[in-house]
Write a protein that holds these residues in place. Structure first.
Motif, short mmCIF file in Angstrom:
data_model
loop_
_atom_site.label_atom_id
_atom_site.label_comp_id
_atom_site.label_asym_id
_atom_site.label_seq_id
_atom_site.Cartn_x
_atom_site.Cartn_y
_atom_site.Cartn_z
N TRP A 31 -5.54 4.01 -4.23
CA TRP A 31 -4.50 4.05 -3.15
C TRP A 31 -4.03 2.74 -2.52
N ASN A 32 -3.98 1.80 -3.46
CA ASN A 32 -3.38 0.61 -2.97
C ASN A 32 -3.21 -0.18 -4.33
N ARG A 48 0.86 -1.35 -0.01
CA ARG A 48 -0.23 0.13 0.08
C ARG A 48 0.83 1.23 0.04
N GLN A 50 -7.26 1.88 5.10
CA GLN A 50 -5.82 2.53 4.92
C GLN A 50 -5.03 2.64 6.35
#
Length: 447
Positions: free
Chosen positions: A20-21, A12, A407
């Motif tokens: 976002w990953n 990540r 996250q």
């Protein structure tokens, strides 16, 4: 030259192409390797994408040749170490581009958030040691990010989650200056990690001795992918009926193929078609799962929410020419599948084992807070089931609830490393990683 640390959590990182990953996926083409969402979107056949190689990275001690190899889209076979090496090479190229664009021209340190010791059949007690050694061999000394090479250190994923709640959002239940017994459950795409963090009297995890160990910590290879597979099976059973004898055989053959124990060429045509249909459906299920879960406003186990979503599946998954039919799935069905196919047979015995181990480690001292992380923890039923099934351990222990757990670990890494960059101190530099007592016998867990 500005030096900062790069943080990889399998994996990540910052926003890349709007996401976002970066999923752990690789697609081999004749002149390049695609990774993450790019690999998934460019594959004409999901079976060509190499995804399930992480567990193999810890199966063998350094220098021991793996007997298992994975067929790639180019027709060549590669070991898990070779695929991981290629995947992480591409990750570092992306990171290098981002760093350079932001005026950062050297990165000597990589921090990897790692799972805990694996809790699964066929995985030895040395899995984590082997996993670390393998990643060090792949990454350390490489000059992609810095001309003088990079060094690697590791952080237990639950510790990173704790740092997010304590120093990132500074939640009052975790940021207090008091000793805490925090139960951390990191339920992500591939694993469920559980451990207890006992802090110092100041509320930190940077003390000596017991404060640097994730207590009763283990990882179970069950996550979002497991949920997707259970949903796909449920939908196909709605089409073909629950009593088709060869359906059970087909699922077994799929598992054997996925684990590299069965070649497609050795299977009858009907089973080859089923594997293709089932594997594609598992990947397509993600959008249906998200569409349903985002409509849920009440995660109680008795809630009646009738919203549904639909997906097209072949009427006969054994026939390559079969027409598609539209199959609907309701929120209630999603809950039932999660509870009956994932939580009850897989997660519940795992939590039972870990919570009992934690009780012994803490000498019957009570938990003070429960912290969740990982995208699959967004299934609010997990919290409700833990409260329902383990009142003797959790009882009235508060859960820290946030809008999205996706996250938490990555942001926790960033928070801790920012603290180190600013102050020269890190709670993780001296983390030890040995269980303080023998783990309870897990018994036979069928995955």
């Amino acid at each position: 030259m500005v030096e900062k640390e790069l943080f990889i959590q399998t994996v990540r990182m910052g926003e890349v192409d709007g996401a976002w990953n970066i999923p752990t996926a690789a697609l081999y083409e004749p002149d390049r390797i695609l990774i993450g969402y790019e690999a998934l979107s460019n594959a004409s056949d999901y079976k060509q994408v190499n995804e399930d190689f992480k567990i193999d990275l810890g199966r063998y001690a350094p220098g021991v040749q793996s007997k298992r190899s994975y067929l790639t889209a180019t027709g060549q076979r590669r070991s898990a170490i070779q695929i991981a090496d290629d995947f992480l090479f591409e990750i570092q190229k992306i990171a290098k581009s981002w760093l350079t664009a932001h005026g950062i021209h050297g990165c000597k340190n990589i921090v990897i958030a790692e799972p805990l010791s694996m809790y699964s059949e066929g995985v030895s007690a040395e899995w984590l040691t082997n996993y670390r050694s393998t990643l060090r061999r792949i990454i350390e000394g490489k000059t992609i990010l810095d001309n003088s090479g990079v060094t690697v250190r590791f952080i237990p994923e639950p510790f990173a989650a704790f740092q997010y709640y304590r120093h990132g959002i500074r939640h009052p239940l975790v940021s207090q200056r008091a000793q805490m017994n925090a139960l951390v459950v990191d339920f992500g795409g591939g694993t469920c990690d559980v451990c207890i963090i006992q802090t110092t009297r100041e509320g930190d995890i940077s003390g000596g001795g017991i404060n640097k160990r994730p207590l009763a910590g283990k990882s179970l290879p069950v996550g979002g992918y497991t949920i997707n597979r259970a949903i796909a099976e449920h939908l196909l059973r709605k089409v073909v009926g629950p009593t088709v004898p060869k359906f059970k055989t087909a699922l077994r053959e799929y598992k054997e193929w996925l684990e590299g124990n069965r070649s497609l060429d050795a299977l009858a045509p009907g089973y080859k078609t089923f594997i293709d249909v089932f594997h594609r459906l598992i990947h397509r299920i993600e959008n249906l799962k998200l569409a349903l879960s985002r409509t849920i406003t009440d995660w109680s186990l008795s809630s009646e929410q009738r919203f549904s979503a639909s997906i097209a599946v072949p009427r006969d998954p054994f026939d390559p020419g079969s027409p598609n039919v539209t199959v609907a799935m309701s929120v209630g069905e999603l809950r039932d599948v999660f509870v009956s196919k994932v939580y009850t047979p897989l997660l519940k015995p795992f939590f039972d084992d870990r919570l009992e181990a934690g009780r012994l480690v803490l000498d019957n001292s009570s938990l003070t807070v429960v912290l969740l992380s990982g995208g699959s923890a967004n299934f609010g039923w997990l919290r409700e089931l833990l409260i329902q099934d383990f009142p003797q351990h959790i009882g009235n222990v508060p859960f820290v609830q946030i809008a999205d757990y996706q996250q938490v670990v990555a942001q926790g890494l960033a928070v801790d490393c920012a603290r180190e960059f600013a102050t020269g101190q890190s709670d993780f530099k001296g983390v030890t990683y040995k269980p303080t007592l023998p783990f309870a016998q897990p018994g036979r867990i069928r995955l």
